[in-house]
Design an enzyme around this catalytic site. Structure first.
Site, mmCIF file in Angstrom:
data_model
loop_
_atom_site.group_PDB
_atom_site.id
_atom_site.type_symbol
_atom_site.label_atom_id
_atom_site.label_comp_id
_atom_site.label_asym_id
_atom_site.label_seq_id
_atom_site.Cartn_x
_atom_site.Cartn_y
_atom_site.Cartn_z
ATOM 1 N N SER A 302 44.804 -9.855 -19.307
ATOM 2 C CA SER A 302 44.997 -11.101 -20.035
ATOM 3 C C SER A 302 46.353 -11.737 -19.710
ATOM 4 C CB SER A 302 44.844 -10.832 -21.542
ATOM 5 O OG SER A 302 44.830 -12.019 -22.287
ATOM 6 N N MET A 303 47.180 -11.987 -20.702
ATOM 7 C CA MET A 303 48.498 -12.578 -20.500
ATOM 8 C C MET A 303 49.374 -11.696 -19.619
ATOM 9 S SD MET A 303 51.234 -13.466 -23.506
ATOM 10 C CE MET A 303 53.002 -13.459 -23.207
ATOM 11 N N ASP A 589 34.527 -15.243 -21.117
ATOM 12 C CA ASP A 589 34.401 -13.879 -21.648
ATOM 13 C C ASP A 589 34.561 -13.818 -23.155
ATOM 14 O OD1 ASP A 589 37.111 -14.272 -22.044
ATOM 15 O OD2 ASP A 589 37.773 -12.651 -20.742
ATOM 16 N N HIS A 640 36.289 -10.077 -23.671
ATOM 17 C CA HIS A 640 37.667 -10.159 -23.177
ATOM 18 C C HIS A 640 38.475 -8.890 -23.442
ATOM 19 C CE1 HIS A 640 41.384 -12.098 -21.953
ATOM 20 N NE2 HIS A 640 41.948 -11.713 -23.081
#
Length: 682
Positions: A302-303, A589, A640
Site C-alpha cells: 500500500s502506502m 481491490d 486490499h
C-alpha cells in the site's frame, strides 16, 4: 331576628357543603372513568407489545447480544491468554481507580484459571481453523510447499507496512499524557480502551501540529518496533503474520528478515527529519548485504510502496542519503509492490474534504448516528488533515491520468456517467442553488476547489511536501532528483538506474472500489479562525497557545463556509457504474482504484523517460474470489488488506526471496492494459 339570620347562614353553609360533596363525588366518578380508560389503553398497549414477534423482544435480543459477545471473545481470545488474565484485570482496575468501597486497600483475590485454560484448550482444538478470526486455515502451508520443492532462504528480506498498519505507542511523560506511557494508542486493545474511555485525550495525542507537522507540545508518539509492530492490528486481526510464518518455514528469522515500521502520520520528509527512518532503513539494508553477501528483497504494501520510491531518491541524493547513483543497483535485488498506491487513492480526496469515505456513508442509519455523535465529521477531517502522510496519497497526474468531464480511461463500456467527474453534484442538489462556483469537477479542478476550503496551514503543508502533476521532459525529470517534493510521485521522478533490479507489482482485482463521488452542500457555517489568520489573537507567550488556540471573530464576520459532504441519500444501482450512497463504484481491490494499482506497472514504467535503466516490471493480478465460509476470504481473496494472507501473494514473495523469481510471470484478470493505454502519457 339575629337568631333567624344565623340559622339561615348555617343552612346555606350546609347546602354548599352538600353541593360541594356532590360535585366532588361527580368529579371523583369522572376521574375514575378517566383512570379506567387509561388502564384499558395501557392493557391494550401491552397486548399489542405482546403481539410483537418474539425476535423483536428484549427477551430475545439481550441473550443474543450476550451470546454474540461470548462468541467474538471466544474467537479472538487464545487459551494461553488466561495466564495473563489476572494481570490485565488488575491493571484495568488500577487504571480506572476501581476499588471495593468497604475495603479500599484490599487487592483482588488470586484466581486460579488453570482448569478453565485446560477446558478452553480442549474446546479450541475442536474448532476448524478457518473459523478462527486470527487464522485462515492456510498457516505455513505455502512455506511448506516451497520447502518441499527444495527452495530455501536466499536473499535477505525487508518488509515495509502500509498506512495505519504500524502500531503507534506513547512516549509522552508530561502529566497530561503520562497515563498513556508505553501504551499502544494505535493498534491493540489498549487503543479501544482509550478511544472508549478517554476519547479527547486520545485524539489530542494522535493529532499532529498543523504548522510543523510534528508532535504538538507535551506529546511524543512513536512507531512500535520489531516484527510485531505490524504483524497484527489487534489480536485476532492479522496483517503481516501470514507472510512471516511462510518465510520462517523456508529459513527466515530475525537474522535475515526485518520489518521496517514507521509513523504513517508523518510526511515522507518528516520521517527522516524526526525519526531518521531512511537512515535506519539504509543501515539495515547495508548490514544485510555486508553479512549475507547478497542483495536485499524489498517488499512493501500500500502506502509503503510510495515510501520505498521516496527512499530510492533520498538514498541517492547528494544532499540527503549521499549513497550515489549506483546504491540501489548494488543493494536491492527486487522490489515487490503489494497493492501499491502509486497514483494515489480517491478516498484521500474525500477524507481531506469532508472526513468521509465509503465506509462511513454506507453504514446503517443507527451506526451513522452513533459515529457522528461519537466522532463527528468535523473532528475526523481535522484529525485527517493533521496527518501529512495520508495527504501524500492524493491522486496524481491530474486530468491526463484520471480523465475530464466527459471521459476517463477506466470508464466501462455503455457507461451512463463518467469517472472523470471526480466530484459531481446532482442537478436538483441544494448545492447548485445560488452557487456560481459549483460544478462537476475533474481531479485537477477538484483539487484546487478542495484546497481553497482548507486552512492555510494545510495548504502550506501540501505545497512544501508534495507535488501531484505529471512531467514528461527528461531533463526536468533529472532535475527532480534533488527536489524532495517530487519523490513520492512516480510521474515526476525516474526510477533509479538499477538494470539488474526487478520490480513486481502484485494486487487484487474484482472488489468494487470507490472511484468518484456525488457531493452536496447545505447550510452556511463558520469556518475555523486559524492561528495564521490576521484576526486570530493568540497569546504568543502562552505555551498552550499556537496551533490549537481559539480567538474571537472580527466584527461583522459572516458564516461563509458551507457544509459539504457526500450525498449519502443518492443511490442508483441501475446506473453504470452504480452509485451507492453517493459513492460511484469502480474497479480495484476495495480500497485502491485499478488505475493507481496498475497503470504505472503496465505502461508508465515501460517508458524510458520514467525508467531509464529499463528495469523489468512484472505485473500479477490476483482475482478476488473469497471463500464465503472463511473469515476474511481465505487464500483466494484479493482484498486490499486480506491479500497479505492470500496463497498467490505468499507464493510470489517466497519465490522471489528464495531465488525463483523467474517463475513469476505477468498475469491479468482485468482490462488494466487497455485502460492504461488511454492515459495521456505523451
Amino acid at each position: 331576628m339575629s337568631v333567624l339570620t344565623q340559622r339561615f347562614k348555617k343552612r346555606n353553609q350546609s347546602d354548599s357543603v352538600i353541593a360541594e360533596t356532590h360535585h366532588d363525588e361527580r368529579t371523583t366518578t369522572n376521574d375514575l372513568h378517566v383512570v379506567e380508560e387509561e388502564i384499558d389503553k395501557k392493557l391494550k398497549g401491552l397486548h399489542k407489545k405482546d403481539d410483537r414477534h418474539f425476535y423483536a423482544t428484549r427477551r430475545f435480543l439481550f441473550p443474543l447480544g450476550l451470546l454474540l459477545g461470548v462468541l467474538v471473545g471466544y474467537l479472538i481470545y487464545q487459551p494461553n491468554d488466561f495466564q495473563d488474565f489476572q494481570t490485565h484485570l488488575a491493571l484495568l482496575m488500577d487504571e480506572f481507580e476501581v476499588r471495593v468501597p468497604e475495603f479500599p486497600a484490599i487487592d483482588l483475590p488470586q484466581l486460579d484459571f488453570s482448569r478453565v485454560e485446560v477446558e478452553w484448550q480442549k474446546l479450541w482444538q475442536n474448532v476448524p481453523e478457518p473459523w478462527k478470526l486470527n487464522n485462515n486455515g492456510l498457516e505455513f502451508t505455502v512455506g511448506e510447499a516451497m520447502a518441499e520443492k527444495g527452495l530455501s532462504a536466499k536473499y535477505p528480506v525487508v518488509l515495509v507496512p502500509g498506512v495505519i498498519s504500524t502500531g503507534l505507542e506513547s512516549w509522552s511523560t508530561s502529566p497530561d499524557y503520562r497515563a498513556f506511557f508505553r501504551k499502544k494508542l494505535w493498534g491493540g486493545f489498549s487503543m479501544i480502551s482509550q478511544v472508549t474511555f478517554n476519547r479527547d485525550k486520545w485524539i489530542a495525542a494522535l493529532m499532529l501540529d498543523p504548522v510543523t507537522g510534528l508532535d504538538p507540545p507535551g506529546v511524543k508518539v512513536r512507531a512500535a518496533e520489531g516484527i510485531d509492530a505490524a504483524s497484527s492490528f489487534i489480536q485476532g486481526y492479522w496483517l503481516w503474520s501470514k507472510i512471516v510464518e511462510n518465510l520462517a518455514v523456508v529459513g527466515y528469522d530475525t537474522n535475515n528478515l526485518h520489518l521496517a515500521p514507521y509513523d504513517w502520520r508523518l510526511s515522507y520528509y518528516n520521517l527522516e527529519e524526526r525519526d531518521g527512518y531512511y537512515s535506519k532503513l539504509r543501515a539495515t539494508i547495508e548490514g544485510f548485504v555486508a553479512r549475507e553477501k547478497r542483495k536485499v528483497v524489498l517488499t512493501a504494501h500500500s502506502m509503503g510502496s510510495t515510501v520505498i520510491l521516496y527512499f530510492f531518491k533520498w538514498v541517492e541524493s547528494p544532499e540527503h542519503g549521499r549513497g550515489g547513483p549506483d546504491w540501489v543497483e548494488n543493494h536491492i535485488e527486487s522490489f515487490i509492490s503489494i497493492a501499491g498506491t502509486h497514483l494515489g487513492v480517491a478516498k484521500a480526496i474525500s477524507t481531506l474534504l469532508s472526513g468521509e469515505m465509503k465506509d462511513t456513508v454506507q453504514i446503517n442509519p443507527a451506526g451513522a448516528y452513533v459515529l457522528e455523535r461519537f466522532f463527528s465529521r468535523k473532528e475526523r477531517v481535522k484529525l485527517f488533515r493533521s496527518w501529512a502522510g495520508g495527504a501524500g496519497m492524493w491522486i496524481k497526474g491530474g486530468d491526463d491520468v484520471w480523465g475530464n468531464a466527459t471521459f476517463a480511461p477506466d470508464d466501462v463500456a455503455n457507461s451512463t456517467h463518467t469517472h472523470g467527474a471526480l466530484i459531481a453534484f446532482r442537478q436538483n442538489s441544494p448545492a447548485l442553488q445560488g452557487e456560481a462556483d459549483i460544478f462537476n469537477m475533474t481531479s485537477s479542478s477538484a483539487g484546487t476547489w478542495i484546497l481553497e476550503r482548507t486552512p492555510t496551514t494545510f495548504q502550506k503543508m501540501m505545497a512544501s511536501n508534495y507535488s501531484f502533476g505529471i512531467e514528461r521532459d527528461v531533463e526536468k525529470l533529472k532535475a527532480n532528483n534533488v527536489d524532495f517534493r517530487k519523490w513520492s510521485n512516480p510521474l515526476e521522478i525516474q526510477l533509479p538506474y538499477a538494470p539488474s533490479m526487478k520490480i513486481y507489482c502484485v494486487y487484487g482485482h474484482g472488489k468494487p472500489t470507490e472511484r468518484s463521488y456525488w457531493y452536496t452542500q447545505t447550510d452556511y457555517e463558520y469556518d475555523e479562525v486559524r492561528p495564521d489568520d490576521p484576526h486570530a489573537l493568540c497569546n504568543e507567550e502562552d505555551p498552550a497557545s499556537g496551533a490549537n488556540c481559539t480567538s474571537p471573530r472580527p466584527p461583522l464576520d459572516m458564516p461563509l463556509s458551507r457544509q459539504t459532504f457526500i450525498d449519502a441519500e443518492y443511490t442508483d444501482e441501475t446506473l453504470n457504474p452504480p452509485v451507492v450512497n453517493g459513492v460511484k463504484m469502480g474497479e480495484g481491490d476495495g480500497t485502491v482504484g485499478l488505475l493507481s494499482l496498475g497503470a504505472m506497472c503496465v505502461e508508465g514504467w515501460k517508458r524510458e523517460r520514467w525508467n531509464p535503466a529499463r528495469i523489468p516490471v512484472t505485473t500479477v493480478e490476483l482475482p478476488h474470489n473469497p471463500v464465503a465460509t472463511i473469515p476474511r476470504g481465505g487464500g483466494t481473496t484479493g482484498d486490499h488488506v486480506d491479500i497479505l494472507g492470500s496463497t498467490g501473494l505468499n507464493e510470489i514473495i517466497l519465490k522471489v526471496a528464495t531465488g525463483a523469481g523467474g517463475e513469476v510471470q505477468d498475469s491479468f484478470v482485468s482490462n488494466i492494459r487497455e485502460y492504461a493505454k488511454k492515459v495521456k502519457w505523451d
